[in-house]
Design an enzyme around this catalytic site. Structure first.
Site, PDB file in Angstrom:
ATOM      1  N   CYS A 173     -18.747   0.944   5.840  1.00  0.00           N
ATOM      2  CA  CYS A 173     -19.074   1.550   7.136  1.00  0.00           C
ATOM      3  C   CYS A 173     -20.519   1.488   7.593  1.00  0.00           C
ATOM      4  O   CYS A 173     -20.752   1.289   8.789  1.00  0.00           O
ATOM      5  CB  CYS A 173     -18.589   2.988   7.148  1.00  0.00           C
ATOM      6  SG  CYS A 173     -16.798   3.052   7.117  1.00  0.00           S
ATOM      7  N   LEU A 217     -28.032   8.419   8.040  1.00  0.00           N
ATOM      8  CA  LEU A 217     -27.924   8.363   6.569  1.00  0.00           C
ATOM      9  C   LEU A 217     -28.444   7.025   6.066  1.00  0.00           C
ATOM     10  O   LEU A 217     -29.249   6.960   5.126  1.00  0.00           O
ATOM     11  CB  LEU A 217     -26.467   8.576   6.139  1.00  0.00           C
ATOM     12  CG  LEU A 217     -25.930  10.002   6.322  1.00  0.00           C
ATOM     13  CD1 LEU A 217     -24.414  10.033   6.141  1.00  0.00           C
ATOM     14  CD2 LEU A 217     -26.597  10.961   5.342  1.00  0.00           C
ATOM     15  N   THR A 264     -11.441  -0.577  11.603  1.00  0.00           N
ATOM     16  CA  THR A 264     -12.174  -0.996  12.807  1.00  0.00           C
ATOM     17  C   THR A 264     -13.338  -1.890  12.355  1.00  0.00           C
ATOM     18  O   THR A 264     -14.493  -1.500  12.467  1.00  0.00           O
ATOM     19  CB  THR A 264     -12.723   0.237  13.557  1.00  0.00           C
ATOM     20  OG1 THR A 264     -13.402   1.094  12.618  1.00  0.00           O
ATOM     21  CG2 THR A 264     -11.625   1.014  14.228  1.00  0.00           C
ATOM     22  N   ARG A 310       0.822  -1.208   0.000  1.00  0.00           N
ATOM     23  CA  ARG A 310       0.000   0.000   0.000  1.00  0.00           C
ATOM     24  C   ARG A 310       0.859   1.262   0.000  1.00  0.00           C
ATOM     25  O   ARG A 310       0.614   2.216  -0.725  1.00  0.00           O
ATOM     26  CB  ARG A 310      -0.913   0.016   1.226  1.00  0.00           C
ATOM     27  CG  ARG A 310      -2.340   0.085   0.807  1.00  0.00           C
ATOM     28  CD  ARG A 310      -3.320   0.150   1.912  1.00  0.00           C
ATOM     29  NE  ARG A 310      -4.632  -0.017   1.294  1.00  0.00           N
ATOM     30  CZ  ARG A 310      -5.772   0.033   1.959  1.00  0.00           C
ATOM     31  NH1 ARG A 310      -5.783   0.207   3.227  1.00  0.00           N
ATOM     32  NH2 ARG A 310      -6.909  -0.109   1.315  1.00  0.00           N
TER      33      ARG A 310
END
Ligand code: NAD
Ligand code: UGA
Length: 453
Positions: A271, A222, A87, A37
């Site tokens: 997420c 959302l 996470t 990365r």
């Protein structure tokens, strides 16, 4: 002031590139344990595809923006350390399937405690359960060094595909700190960084717990809007109402507003699901089962929406897709990103494979290896053909399913596609981007979300 960020992912890379671009006076080093990365961040092909990101990185890289695997050195030199590690949802032990796995955050905190030689402001950039700052503080305090560690929360609200836009002109920046003189000083240091380009009235400061909880709450609200409109889409399909018209009509109420009401095959991304499950877990943990159930339903409705899409395809295709060729247009979880994490395309494709369909998948940005990995395909599995040309994917197909709203799909030559497909030719638009009546004029049997057949 020197900044270090641990974690060079979708958040760490772009956010730090923006800080470095806007604050040429601040050296910013982004570190990661993933060598590939870091190499990619130092190359011409960045590991994250985001419109406008190449320019931001090129402007700052080598000047005051650095990518490195020298984690300890970067920690030692920095005054402010962002933690932007992953996470994910825990897959084992207590809270499996719900709670956030904080092992990477804890590892960072322990690393900082071990190698720090001077005072540090530690910034939670990762999305974390409320009161994580407490645990981080305790770990840092455990270093036994006579150093001042301040832990502040600065959640990130960027959306993938519009990261550069969102970072350039955020609706707000949120910073939460300990309510003490030291806490205020740490918060002010971060306010000063953002104030280089963000108007002061858009920088909100709160206590740490409000900041941590606001991040989970924003994502829950959302996602809740999408599940709400998707719930209504099911009702539209059986009543003759059109979900786009309903969304437009309710969105004109200024109290509701027009954004985030696009009905779809379901929300994806790394997420929304993870953060809502985390919220659900927290509510349960704090003895609030009714509140937990309320939010859990947002995820349940999303699962239902994905499943409903496949069921509708199968029943429309004469109750069987076994041995049929289905063209899948779009694999990313939304347009303008190469990210496929929790993409609805993954569950739709898996369900179709379960029904013994053959798939031809085309996505303009997702790497074939990612698609193979996400679908857990064995080497030489011939049920899935990954194509680099949408027309090749569609040729000879019984049906096309649009699973990502890439603009380029609207510009395809649908007359040509119709000629090259088997008849009757079916289109299932999981993103409501095509004009169904135009498609029907060409001869397609066309279906959208929340629209009668
Ligand atoms: P990511 O998986 O793309 O990147 C995380 C990086 O951290 C990885 O490259 C990993 O190698 C690195 N890492 C893990 N442990 C490390 C350690 N101990 N030392 C050094 N490097 C380590 O994740 P992401 O999408 O950037 O998300 C990061 C956080 O930001 C998550 O908490 C997420 O919920 C939150 N967030 C993400 C988005 C988004 O759009 N993706 C938006 C807002 C907030
Ligand atoms: C989302 C939030 O929008 C960000 O504010 C937040 O920082 C981020 O999560 C995060 O915490 O990771 P992101 O997931 O990148 O950002 O993208 P969104 O634009 O929110 O889209 C999420 C999913 O919902 C996509 O699959 C998208 O196609 C879908 N969606 C979105 C709909 O189906 N309908 C809509 O009206 C909007």
């Amino acid at each position: 002031m020197k900044i270090c960020c641990i974690g060079a992912g979708y958040v760490g890379g772009p956010t730090m590139a923006m800080i470095a671009k806007q604050c040429p006076d601040i050296p910013v080093t982004v570190v990661d344990i993933n060598q590939a990365r870091i190499d990619a961040w130092n190359s011409d092909k960045l590991p994250v595809f985001e419109p406008g990101l190449d320019e931001v990185v090129k402007e700052a890289r080598g000047r005051n923006l650095f990518f490195s695997t020298e984690v300890d050195e970067a920690i030692r030199e920095a005054d402010m350390i962002f933690m932007s590690v992953n996470t994910p949802t825990k897959t084992y032990g207590v809270g499996a399937g719900r709670a956030a796995d904080l092992k990477y955050v804890e590892l960072c905190a322990r690393r900082i405690a071990e190698v720090a030689e001077s005072d540090k402001i530690v910034v939670e950039k990762s999305t974390l359960p409320v009161r994580t700052a407490e645990s981080i503080r305790r770990i840092l305090a455990g270093s036994g060094k006579n150093l001042n560690f301040q832990v502040i929360s600065n959640p990130e609200f960027l959306a993938e595909g519009t990261a550069v836009e969102d970072l350039t002109a955020p609706d707000r920046v949120l910073i939460g700190g300990e309510e003490s003189a030291e806490g205020d000083k740490a918060v002010q240091a971060l306010v000063d960084v953002y104030a280089h380009w963000v108007p002061r009235e858009r920088i909100l400061t709160t206590n740490v717990w409000s900041s941590e909880l606001s991040k989970l709450t924003a994502n829950a609200f959302l996602a809740q809007r999408i599940s709400s409109i998707n719930a209504i889409s099911a009702l539209c399909e059986v009543t003759g109402a059109n979900v786009d018209e309903v969304a437009h009509a309710i969105g004109r109420d200024s109290r509701i507003g027009p954004k985030f009401l696009r009905s779809s095959v379901g929300f994806g991304g790394s997420c929304f699901q993870k953060d809502i499950l985390n919220l659900v877990y927290l509510c349960e943990h704090f003895g609030l089962p009714e509140v937990a159930k309320y939010w859990e339903q947002v995820v349940a409705m999303n699962e239902h929406q994905k499943r409903r899409f496949v069921d509708r395809m199968v029943s429309t295709l004469f109750n069987t897709v076994s041995g049929k060729k289905i063209a899948i247009l779009g694999f990313a979880f939304k347009k303008d990103t190469n990210d496929t994490r929790e993409s609805p395309a993954i569950s739709v494709c898996r369900d179709l494979l379960e029904e013994q369909a053959n798939l031809a998948v085309y996505d303009p940005k997702v790497e074939p290896a990612t698609i193979r990995h996400d679908l857990a395909l064995a080497e030489g599995d011939e049920r899935v053909d990954i194509c680099t040309d949408p027309y090749v994917a569609i040729r000879g197909a019984h049906a096309v399913a649009i699973l990502t709203e890439w603009d380029s799909f609207k510009a395809l030559d649908w007359e040509r596609i119709y000629r090259e497909m088997l008849k009757p030719a079916f289109v299932f638009d999981g993103r409501n981007i095509l004009n169904l009546s135009d498609l029907r004029k060409i001869g397609f049997e066309a279906y959208g979300i929340g629209k009668g057949g």
